[in-house]
Scaffold this motif. Structure first.
Motif, PDB file in Angstrom:
ATOM      1  N   HIS A 148      -6.663   2.157   9.957  1.00 48.17           N
ATOM      2  CA  HIS A 148      -6.077   1.966   8.639  1.00 48.17           C
ATOM      3  C   HIS A 148      -4.559   1.764   8.742  1.00 48.17           C
ATOM      4  O   HIS A 148      -3.857   2.540   9.380  1.00 48.17           O
ATOM      5  CB  HIS A 148      -6.361   3.152   7.721  1.00 48.17           C
ATOM      6  CG  HIS A 148      -5.948   2.887   6.312  1.00 48.17           C
ATOM      7  ND1 HIS A 148      -6.702   2.103   5.461  1.00 48.17           N
ATOM      8  CD2 HIS A 148      -4.844   3.242   5.612  1.00 48.17           C
ATOM      9  CE1 HIS A 148      -6.083   2.013   4.298  1.00 48.17           C
ATOM     10  NE2 HIS A 148      -4.953   2.692   4.365  1.00 48.17           N
ATOM     11  N   TYR A 198      -8.050  -3.953   4.010  1.00 52.18           N
ATOM     12  CA  TYR A 198      -8.627  -2.597   3.993  1.00 52.18           C
ATOM     13  C   TYR A 198      -8.400  -1.908   2.639  1.00 52.18           C
ATOM     14  O   TYR A 198      -7.733  -0.873   2.554  1.00 52.18           O
ATOM     15  CB  TYR A 198      -8.132  -1.713   5.148  1.00 52.18           C
ATOM     16  CG  TYR A 198      -6.737  -1.981   5.676  1.00 52.18           C
ATOM     17  CD1 TYR A 198      -5.607  -1.547   4.981  1.00 52.18           C
ATOM     18  CD2 TYR A 198      -6.541  -2.661   6.880  1.00 52.18           C
ATOM     19  CE1 TYR A 198      -4.345  -1.769   5.458  1.00 52.18           C
ATOM     20  CE2 TYR A 198      -5.272  -2.903   7.368  1.00 52.18           C
ATOM     21  CZ  TYR A 198      -4.166  -2.449   6.645  1.00 52.18           C
ATOM     22  OH  TYR A 198      -2.895  -2.667   7.118  1.00 52.18           O
ATOM     23  N   SER A 225      -4.607  -1.619   1.344  1.00 51.85           N
ATOM     24  CA  SER A 225      -4.898  -0.231   1.017  1.00 51.85           C
ATOM     25  C   SER A 225      -4.860  -0.018  -0.500  1.00 51.85           C
ATOM     26  O   SER A 225      -5.602  -0.664  -1.224  1.00 51.85           O
ATOM     27  CB  SER A 225      -3.911   0.680   1.752  1.00 51.85           C
ATOM     28  OG  SER A 225      -4.314   2.024   1.686  1.00 51.85           O
ATOM     29  N   ASP A 279     -11.613   3.426  10.110  1.00 52.07           N
ATOM     30  CA  ASP A 279     -10.975   3.551   8.797  1.00 52.07           C
ATOM     31  C   ASP A 279     -11.998   4.091   7.799  1.00 52.07           C
ATOM     32  O   ASP A 279     -13.105   3.544   7.691  1.00 52.07           O
ATOM     33  CB  ASP A 279     -10.466   2.176   8.353  1.00 52.07           C
ATOM     34  CG  ASP A 279      -9.755   2.191   7.014  1.00 52.07           C
ATOM     35  OD1 ASP A 279      -9.532   3.283   6.453  1.00 52.07           O
ATOM     36  OD2 ASP A 279      -9.418   1.100   6.516  1.00 52.07           O
ATOM     37  N   GLY A 299       0.811  -1.207   0.000  1.00 50.69           N
ATOM     38  CA  GLY A 299       0.000   0.000   0.000  1.00 50.69           C
ATOM     39  C   GLY A 299       0.846   1.258   0.000  1.00 50.69           C
ATOM     40  O   GLY A 299       2.063   1.209  -0.117  1.00 50.69           O
TER      41      GLY A 299
END
Length: 439
Positions: free
Chosen positions: A409, A252, A222, A379, A145
């Motif tokens: 996050h 996430y 991410s 998040d 991410g």
């Protein structure tokens, strides 16, 4: 009138005996008081800068405040460098991040680590030891991410994560070092990960690394989760690929840019690490848009009812239907009647499923492999993952949704001192356990 006794000092000076000369090197009371006031002020200023109100349910709140303050400081320094014309802010910020945490390709008895390239794309390969009686190993293609602009497969956070996966699963992990903003923009990042993955899926390459062609998964967190989701959709539709994916694991993930007012965006608008305005700026950077659009996008002016191109696609992420009441609570959709049609005209990539996998057609989703989606309560991207899970289930895909009430996050990569969070360790263990059971 009383007489004061006098005494003679060295040098012949007579002074009253009540006078005490200040010993050399000893601070005066006034100076000590000033220093204490200054120190108190500095401590108070630091506390004011570090402290942010956090929900009581978030993991290790004070540690998270310190982590967030450190990241904010790095951002402000990079913004200053950008303002002075010394470098682009993202290049400066990434230089700080990578410089503080870069790790060389160091092998151990359990995991062999090498840096190489797959069809011109840099990768770091982690090779776990094969199990006795199993000459072929499982494999995971991992995508890091960082908002499509930051981090690296070679920083310690991702190095440690991929090494742990390789060791615990006796697997081969390919961590892709895709190119970043501002050197390249969409769709260069997705092109890099597709090219490297297709190269790896070739029979001769899988044979070289002793990988079982029927036990390959893709994963990312991410923005890396975004690229992994887009990669999964492209691989599943490529009729020329003999080897398909067994699983995908999205941590996430950021999956859409049409609605920045889902319940999780409203609830976590100023949450640490990734507040809403930062996420919107990452999108604008990734798609090479205009910063003047950021404020309008935060209130959904780019997908208002008078922007015809966006209206049909917004129906695919209608969170009032895709999210349960326990998540929607009392939050209301933010749908503008009139907005700024110029945003979509200048950034049409916002409506491209390669950038926003959540808006892909249902016919595309039904061909995807078994899926794991990890979400965190604190998040802004929580609902992106929840909505994607719902759409995949509706398309007939088997989905495991793993939600962490105390998660924030980025937490899964923070597992070692000084950024060791209890939820980071638990999310990583849960993620690896799922891979072990399903890959």
């Amino acid at each position: 009138m009383s007489r004061r006794p006098w005494q003679k000092l060295a040098g012949g000076l007579w002074v009253a005996s009540s006078f005490r000369p200040q010993p050399a090197g000893e601070p005066s009371p006034g100076r000590m008081k000033s220093s204490c006031v200054l120190l108190t002020a500095l401590v108070a200023l630091a506390a004011y800068y570090i402290y942010i109100p956090l929900p009581s349910s978030v993991s290790d709140p004070w540690k998270l405040m310190l982590l967030d303050a450190t990241f904010r400081t790095a951002q402000q320094v990079s913004n200053l460098i950008h303002y002075l014309g010394l470098s682009h802010r993202l290049l400066a910020l990434n230089f700080i991040i990578v410089s503080l945490s870069k790790k060389s390709a160091w092998s151990s008895a359990q995991v062999k680590v090498t840096d190489t390239d797959f069809d011109g794309v840099e990768v770091r390969v982690f090779e776990g030891s094969p199990k006795p009686g199993e000459p072929l190993r499982r494999s995971v293609v991992y995508i890091h991410g960082g908002g499509w602009a930051l981090a690296s497969a070679k920083i310690r956070y991702y190095d440690e994560l991929c090494a742990a996966v390789a060791e615990e699963l006796n697997a081969v992990v390919v961590s892709i070092e895709y190119r970043l903003v501002p050197k390249v923009y969409f769709p260069a990042q997705i092109n890099d990960v597709v090219r490297a993955t297709k190269y790896f899926l070739q029979p001769e390459v899988l044979h070289k690394y002793s990988v079982d062609p029927d036990r390959i998964g893709i994963s990312g967190d991410s923005a890396g989760g975004n690229l992994a989701a887009a990669l999964g959709q492209q691989i599943s539709q490529d009729a020329n690929l003999k080897n398909k994916l067994k699983v995908q694991a999205l941590i996430y993930p950021v999956l859409q840019a049409l609605d920045f007012n889902t319940p999780s965006y409203q609830q976590n608008v100023n949450s640490p690490i990734l507040p809403r305005y930062v996420m919107v700026k990452y999108w604008v950077d990734y798609l090479k848009g205009n910063y003047d659009f950021v404020e309008a996008m935060t209130v959904n002016n780019h997908t208002s009812l008078d922007v015809e191109e966006a209206v049909a696609l917004r129906a695919r992420l209608n969170w009032t239907a895709l999210l349960p009441p326990s998540v929607t609570k009392n939050y209301k959709p933010v749908v503008q009647t009139t907005g700024n049609a110029r945003i979509i005209q200048e950034i049409p990539q916002l409506l491209d499923a390669r950038s926003a996998p959540l808006i892909a057609d249902q016919k595309v989703l039904q061909h995807l492999p078994k899926t794991y989606i990890l979400t965190c309560e604190h998040d802004v991207l929580r609902d992106d993952g929840l909505m994607y899970a719902k759409r995949l289930e509706s398309a007939g895909v088997e989905v495991t949704l793993d939600h962490f009430e105390d998660g924030f996050h980025g937490c899964m990569i923070f597992t070692s001192w000084p950024t060791n969070f209890s939820v980071g360790i638990r999310t990583r263990n849960s993620y690896i356990k799922w891979l072990d059971q399903n890959l």
